[in-house]
Structure formats: structure tokens, C-alpha cells
Design a protein around this motif. Structure first.
Motif, PDB file in Angstrom:
ATOM      1  N   GLU A 203       0.806  -1.215   0.000  1.00 32.18           N
ATOM      2  CA  GLU A 203       0.000   0.000   0.000  1.00 32.18           C
ATOM      3  C   GLU A 203       0.846   1.275   0.000  1.00 32.18           C
ATOM      4  O   GLU A 203       0.546   2.217  -0.754  1.00 32.18           O
ATOM      5  N   PRO A 204       1.912   1.377   0.826  1.00 31.85           N
ATOM      6  CA  PRO A 204       2.753   2.581   0.761  1.00 31.85           C
ATOM      7  C   PRO A 204       3.384   2.790  -0.614  1.00 31.85           C
ATOM      8  O   PRO A 204       3.500   3.927  -1.082  1.00 31.85           O
ATOM      9  N   MET A 205       3.781   1.696  -1.278  1.00 29.18           N
ATOM     10  CA  MET A 205       4.376   1.828  -2.598  1.00 29.18           C
ATOM     11  C   MET A 205       3.355   2.311  -3.627  1.00 29.18           C
ATOM     12  O   MET A 205       3.643   3.187  -4.445  1.00 29.18           O
ATOM     13  N   LEU A 206       2.152   1.762  -3.582  1.00 33.09           N
ATOM     14  CA  LEU A 206       1.132   2.169  -4.549  1.00 33.09           C
ATOM     15  C   LEU A 206       0.688   3.612  -4.317  1.00 33.09           C
ATOM     16  O   LEU A 206       0.336   4.323  -5.270  1.00 33.09           O
ATOM     17  N   ARG A 207       0.730   4.057  -3.055  1.00 31.64           N
ATOM     18  CA  ARG A 207       0.384   5.459  -2.778  1.00 31.64           C
ATOM     19  C   ARG A 207       1.414   6.406  -3.381  1.00 31.64           C
ATOM     20  O   ARG A 207       1.127   7.587  -3.606  1.00 31.64           O
ATOM     21  N   LEU A 208       2.612   5.898  -3.631  1.00 28.28           N
ATOM     22  CA  LEU A 208       3.655   6.720  -4.233  1.00 28.28           C
ATOM     23  C   LEU A 208       3.391   7.009  -5.708  1.00 28.28           C
ATOM     24  O   LEU A 208       4.034   7.881  -6.294  1.00 28.28           O
ATOM     25  N   ALA A 209       2.470   6.281  -6.317  1.00 25.23           N
ATOM     26  CA  ALA A 209       2.243   6.403  -7.756  1.00 25.23           C
ATOM     27  C   ALA A 209       1.996   7.850  -8.165  1.00 25.23           C
ATOM     28  O   ALA A 209       2.553   8.334  -9.154  1.00 25.23           O
TER      29      ALA A 209
END
Length: 246
Positions: A121-127
Motif C-alpha cells: 500500500e505505501p508503494m502504490l500510494r507513491l504512484a
């Protein structure tokens, strides 16, 4: 005696069920990451609608399928000013989501929750942060590759496989050197003062390129050959090149 053995067996089962691999604050094994993947995302130009969909699909696949459990992922951003983006915006290990484990020796719900909340989830929020809102004046790819070498691979000094993923149009553009002028002669570049200064040491690194085809007339075999020679000069080699849809 049988009652005591039953209690002991239950306790051992519970300990195995709730036990998880000991991790540090970055969710890496305390013994150290098994390898390191670095992602460099070019945000010097906005993505069109199709590119956004393809980029998000690429991120999802990278996070859930490509990064082995226990490997460190470091994410860098390529923007107009490389001195402002010299350090990773995300750096965590894949803790694993419990795939391949059994309820007999692992708490699968805990592992899944840890993976989702601490990594995916933290990585996808970086999109959104990794996507440009407007075009930048410069695209200092050489300098950012040096930053991934210095503040990514070299700083962490992780043993094991090293892989660099690049999402970019691979068209370097600075006052010192611009590929928009059709400068794809690597030998001439490498013999220049600027070329010698900005060739990154990426010894032993495998490189995968996700090509943003923003200027196809310049993104030819000559452009790719330049980068093949560039990475070879730094001790790395390209193992995959894929055009990102759009």
C-alpha cells in the motif's frame, strides 16, 4: 503425563503459528537483505492516460511478483533538479505475504496484513508522487544514475543480486549534453570531460528499461545502443527493454 504433553504440544503449535521471521525497522531480515532492487522513475514529463494505466500495472506487478521476499527495494525519482531528488523516496524490504507457508508454522493473516500495510500500500500510494504534473526543463538521467549507484547500491552495500528498473524515455537533456540534438555517439560522449564525470559505477547490476515512447523519432536503435554502451562502461548490462504502452 499425557495431559502435560498435550499442553506442551499446544504451546509449541501456538508459538509456531504466531512466530514470524525477525525483521528490522525496514522489514528486512536482521541478517541483512538477500538482494537489492532499485527503481528509478522519470517524472520530467507528464504521463498520458494510457501510460498512467501501464505504469500502475507495472508497479503492481513489480511489488507483488518481481521482488523476492527479503529483498530491499529503493525508489528514486528523476526530476529537473537531481540535487533535490538525490535520496530514495521509499526504501523497504519485501516482508512476504505468507505465500507458500502453512498455518501449521505461520500466522498467515498477520503476514498478509504486514505485507499490505507495510509494503504494497505505501508503494502504490507513491504512484501519484512519481507522476509529473508538468514538463521539466531538464532531464538529468546521467546524474540520477550516479545517485542510484551512490545512495542506492553503494550506500546499502547489500550482498546478493542487484537490479535496476528504469521507467523513462531515456533521452538525457541538460545544458552539458542533450540527446534531443541527436547526440548518440557514445565513444565521443565517453571521451569528453562531461562523459567521464557522469558515467555511474554500477558494477554487477542488471538493468531493465520500461521505455516511455514520448519521442519515437529519437528513441531508435541508436539511442538504445548508446545506453547499452553506457551501462557496459559502468560494469552493468541491460537484460530487458520493454516499451510502456501509450
Amino acid at each position: 503425563m499425557f495431559f502435560s504433553l498435550a499442553i506442551l504440544g499446544t504451546a509449541i503449535f501456538y508459538m509456531r503459528l504466531t512466530r514470524t521471521t525477525e525483521l528490522d525497522q525496514r522489514m528486512c531480515p536482521v541478517s541483512g537483505p538477500g538482494g537489492q532492487f532499485v527503481l528509478l522513475v522519470d517524472k520530467t514529463d507528464p504521463l498520458n492516460f494510457t501510460q498512467k494505466q501501464a505504469f500502475q500495472a507495472f508497479l503492481e506487478q513489480l511489488i507483488t511478483q518481481r521482488i523476492p521476499v527479503g529483498y530491499l527495494l529503493s525508489v528514486f525519482v528523476l526530476d529537473n533538479d537531481y540535487t533535490a531528488t538525490a535520496r530514495p523516496v521509499f526504501e523497504e524490504c519485501n516482508p512476504g505475504d505468507g505465500t507458500g507457508k502453512s498455518e501449521m508454522n505461520a500466522n498467515l493473516s498477520h503476514l498478509k496484513k504486514r505485507f499490505e500495510q507495510g509494503f504494497r500500500e505505501p508503494m502504490l500510494r507513491l504512484a501519484d508522487e512519481l507522476e509529473a504534473k508538468k514538463s521539466s526543463r531538464f532531464s538529468p538521467i546521467f546524474e540520477m544514475l550516479e545517485m542510484t549507484a551512490i545512495n542506492g547500491f553503494r550506500k546499502q552495500n547489500v550482498t546478493g543480486p542487484h537490479r535496476l528498473f528504469i521507467v523513462s524515455d531515456m533521452l538525457h537533456n541538460t545544458p552539458e549534453y542533450s540527446m534531443y540534438r541527436g547526440n548518440f555517439d557514445f565513444n565521443r560522449f565517453h571521451d569528453s570531460d562531461y562523459g567521464r564525470k557522469v558515467t555511474a559505477d554500477l558494477s554487477g547490476v542488471e538493468v531493465e528499461i520500461e521505455y516511455l515512447l514520448n519521442t519515437p523519432k529519437l528513441q531508435t536503435r541508436r539511442n538504445l545502443k548508446f545506453w547499452e554502451d553506457y551501462f557496459a562502461a559502468g560494469g552493468a548490462h541491460i537484460v530487458a527493454v520493454r516499451p510502456l504502452e501509450g
